[in-house]
Enzyme design. Structure first.
Site, PDB file in Angstrom:
ATOM      1  N   ASP A 119       0.697  -3.249 -75.762  1.00 37.96           N
ATOM      2  CA  ASP A 119       0.661  -3.159 -77.218  1.00 37.96           C
ATOM      3  C   ASP A 119      -0.760  -3.330 -77.738  1.00 37.96           C
ATOM      4  O   ASP A 119      -1.126  -2.760 -78.768  1.00 37.96           O
ATOM      5  CB  ASP A 119       1.589  -4.197 -77.857  1.00 37.96           C
ATOM      6  N   CYS A 175       7.303   2.558 -86.117  1.00 38.31           N
ATOM      7  CA  CYS A 175       6.756   1.329 -85.558  1.00 38.31           C
ATOM      8  C   CYS A 175       6.938   0.170 -86.527  1.00 38.31           C
ATOM      9  O   CYS A 175       7.446  -0.888 -86.166  1.00 38.31           O
ATOM     10  CB  CYS A 175       5.280   1.524 -85.208  1.00 38.31           C
ATOM     11  N   TYR A 186       7.029 -10.465 -87.548  1.00 38.54           N
ATOM     12  CA  TYR A 186       7.527  -9.138 -87.904  1.00 38.54           C
ATOM     13  C   TYR A 186       8.744  -9.171 -88.829  1.00 38.54           C
ATOM     14  O   TYR A 186       9.085  -8.145 -89.432  1.00 38.54           O
ATOM     15  CB  TYR A 186       7.807  -8.330 -86.641  1.00 38.54           C
ATOM     16  N   GLU A 195       9.265   4.300 -79.553  1.00 35.67           N
ATOM     17  CA  GLU A 195       9.355   2.856 -79.755  1.00 35.67           C
ATOM     18  C   GLU A 195      10.318   2.220 -78.755  1.00 35.67           C
ATOM     19  O   GLU A 195      10.029   1.177 -78.161  1.00 35.67           O
ATOM     20  CB  GLU A 195       9.812   2.550 -81.188  1.00 35.67           C
TER      21      GLU A 195
END
Length: 220
Positions: free
Chosen positions: A44, A134, A163, A205
């Site tokens: 990532d 994303c 998140y 993803e």
């Protein structure tokens, strides 16, 4: 019906599959072993380098100053805030920043970032819809994991809190609104193209999680 309302049924089965994936379900439970998560952090990190380039290209193709400024802000915050989380994880794993930056992209990471950069050269609308999965996917995944309770594992709890948090949720809503604007002014053929790009990005993803779980690498 907004354009993102039309996109949601495309994404929903992918989100459900993501939540059922052992990489994600075990992260939510706090039982995920370090090795696949370390792989995710490494991949990532190098993904975000190219993701930042896509923000720069989005700023360049933005149709007005407000959107240009927002993309420039996203570039700065990704490089100096979101990537800091990855650097802190790496430090815990005994990985230096230079080692992190030297990570070789897995086949999925390479394909995904190549796809995003190509979309960014296609135009502003393609940039927006390819970026959306994303943000939207991470936000949905983290919120649904949080609904089941935060894990005791500090690193995994930190991931969910970031998140699922207000700041990232606001960013997701901004990108969704932007996609709605793009979709509202698009021709039917452009809308079809945007849906294809959105679906491809959303599938990448899922593959990104799966690649981390399997610690994917080049076969030869």
């Amino acid at each position: 019906m907004s354009f993102t309302d039309e996109l949601k049924p495309i994404a929903e089965p992918i989100w459900e599959a993501t939540l059922e994936h052992p990489m994600v379900s075990q992260l939510g439970e706090g039982t995920l072993e370090q090795s696949p998560f370390e792989q995710w952090v490494r991949q990532d990190y190098v993904f975000l380098i190219d993701y930042s380039r896509v923000f720069a290209l989005g700023a360049a193709s933005a149709p007005d100053l407000e959107r240009m400024g927002r993309f420039a802000t996203l570039l700065e915050s990704t490089v100096n805030t979101e990537m800091d989380l990855h650097r802190s994880y790496a430090e815990e794993f005994g990985i230096t920043e230079s080692e992190l930056e030297a990570t070789v992209k897995s086949p999925t990471t390479q394909a995904y970032t190549d796809f995003l950069v190509r979309c960014a050269h296609e135009g502003f609308g393609a940039t927006v819809v390819s970026l959306l999965p994303c943000m939207w996917g991470f936000n949905v995944t983290a919120k649904r994991l949080a609904e089941s309770g935060l894990p005791d594992h500090s690193g995994y709890r930190q991931w969910i809190e970031l998140y699922a948090g207000d700041e990232f949720t606001e960013l997701t809503e901004w990108c969704k609104n932007l996609a709605d604007d793009v979709g509202a002014t698009a021709t039917p053929s452009e809308q079809n193209r945007y849906e294809e790009l959105f679906q491809t990005s959303a599938q990448y993803e899922y593959l990104f999680w799966d690649g981390a779980w399997n610690e994917e690498s080049w076969p030869v």
